[in-house]
Design an enzyme around this catalytic site. Sequence first.
Site, PDB file in Angstrom:
ATOM      1  N   GLU A 184      59.670 -27.415 -26.438  1.00  0.00           N
ATOM      2  CA  GLU A 184      58.497 -27.565 -27.294  1.00  0.00           C
ATOM      3  C   GLU A 184      58.732 -28.602 -28.384  1.00  0.00           C
ATOM      4  O   GLU A 184      59.856 -28.775 -28.859  1.00  0.00           O
ATOM      5  CB  GLU A 184      58.153 -26.221 -27.935  1.00  0.00           C
ATOM      6  CG  GLU A 184      57.818 -25.159 -26.907  1.00  0.00           C
ATOM      7  CD  GLU A 184      57.784 -23.760 -27.477  1.00  0.00           C
ATOM      8  OE1 GLU A 184      57.102 -22.911 -26.882  1.00  0.00           O
ATOM      9  OE2 GLU A 184      58.447 -23.505 -28.503  1.00  0.00           O
ATOM     10  N   GLU A 378      48.867 -22.122 -21.436  1.00  0.00           N
ATOM     11  CA  GLU A 378      49.679 -21.147 -20.716  1.00  0.00           C
ATOM     12  C   GLU A 378      49.457 -19.780 -21.346  1.00  0.00           C
ATOM     13  O   GLU A 378      48.968 -19.674 -22.469  1.00  0.00           O
ATOM     14  CB  GLU A 378      51.172 -21.488 -20.816  1.00  0.00           C
ATOM     15  CG  GLU A 378      51.570 -22.819 -20.226  1.00  0.00           C
ATOM     16  CD  GLU A 378      53.048 -23.126 -20.454  1.00  0.00           C
ATOM     17  OE1 GLU A 378      53.715 -22.341 -21.177  1.00  0.00           O
ATOM     18  OE2 GLU A 378      53.522 -24.133 -19.921  1.00  0.00           O
TER      19      GLU A 378
END
Length: 535
Positions: A184, A378
């Site tokens: 991330e 997601e």
Amino acid sequence: MEVNVKGNYVQVYVMLPLDAVSVNNRFEKGDELRAQLRKLVEAGVDGVMVDVWWGLVEGKGPKAYDWSAYKQLFELVQKAGLKLQAIMSFHQCGGNVGDAVNIPIPQWVRDVGTRDPDIFYTDGHGTRNIEYLTLGVDNQPLFHGRSAVQMYADYMTSFRENMKDFLDAGVIVDIEVGLGPAGEMRYPSYPQSHGWSFPGIGEFICYDKYLQADFKAAAAAVGHPEWEFPNDVGQYNDTPERTQFFRDNGTYLSEKGRFFLAWYSNNLIKHGDRILDEANKVFLGYKVQLAIKISGIHWWYKVPSHAAELTAGYYNLHDRDGYRTIARMLKRHRASINFTCAEMRDLEQSSQAMSAPEELVQQVLSAGWREGLNVACENALPRYDPTAYNTILRNARPHGINQSGPPEHKLFGFTYLRLSNQLVEGQNYVNFKTFVDRMHANLPRDPYVDPMAPLPRSGPEISIEMILQAAQPKLQPFPFQEHTDLPVGPTGGMGGQAEGPTCGMGGQVKGPTGGMGGQAEDPTSGIGGELPATM
């Protein structure tokens, strides 16, 4: 009517297991995976996503790439008739409770860290995080003559050269570029292995010598060479009100506090900009979508300081949009945002954490859409119930089905975390198949939906000052309907209450879950799904 409704189709992908390629860089689960892929095809899924681990492929030495296992995996996916999203996973997998797989970054890179431990992110206690290299060494030629950015670019170039057949055939359609821990774009601000636990605010992670030197130079440039990092920010498990910095009207609002937060978050944006520019050059002309992952830091979202977001590097306040600045940078590269938490509801969260995942999703998706980006999502926890699926459907098409063409706003795609036997068996599989149908607007699977154009060169470099113009004024997010207009079955009483951070760290669904919540099997917000790993 079908021609018009087709614009409502949202692609669905499924994340493959963390060890789809083994820790020995071998493809050993072909038979098991082949059977599972058949079930995904039967469900109408568009494709799969997989981590392509740096620690496996370049593990033997600098530029000693071994792609053989991944080629076998990709051939299996191609034969199944599925598309592929490939993650350039430059981070470590494993290192926390619940992680069944451990894949560190290459040993020869870690060996550099024995001589110079400041290549790793470092907290205020001097503890090193070895999951990902600090952005402070992006341009430092410390790794056998190469900088971190050069290593990442060389890796992606080798991937392109070795996977050209899959790129040319349209099998690989998405390249997600890892930019930090868990893949991330963030700092490792909430590492469980350093004692962090939900809902701690986390800590600023910028104490390696490279970032310290950068801060001193930046402070001197604005006439304040005496400024140091703030010393009133608390520790990993504090609440905002226990700190002078994050409390209401705290020092995060002071001139020095604002300067530090801007420096901290701007460096993260520059880091993403540098690496995406390299990725764009590598995949120029190929029919792929570049993407990055943004973490869903939903705890303390309701307090003025947004403390947990700030320590992660997202400078987001009630009057400052910390996500639209990232989207503005991505616009230059025509890259997409992949965000998490898509299944989470506010009422499932602990009140003490002041969480607001629904508002956070709404803000981040709106930021991407305002900048003209493709936006994907997601789920955070593996969920199999209609309640979770219906929340995802609401976020996928926040204004509902448009009978006369594409809706004004919709997700470009959704990736379900993650493939397991539990997903493709029994009632869970029935629910999942219905969910895929609803995401497709009840249309048949279409392998030619949303065709990709050849990737053009990134736009001209833009200054950080121009990027920051997107931060203010902070606009209201686009309105979202409360419920989807195309639901999956009954929704009553099937959610459960999330006890822990379910976007980025796992957490457990508290209370009766009826086989639908449970404990995160692995990563819940990381690109690969693993918990943030630190040592």
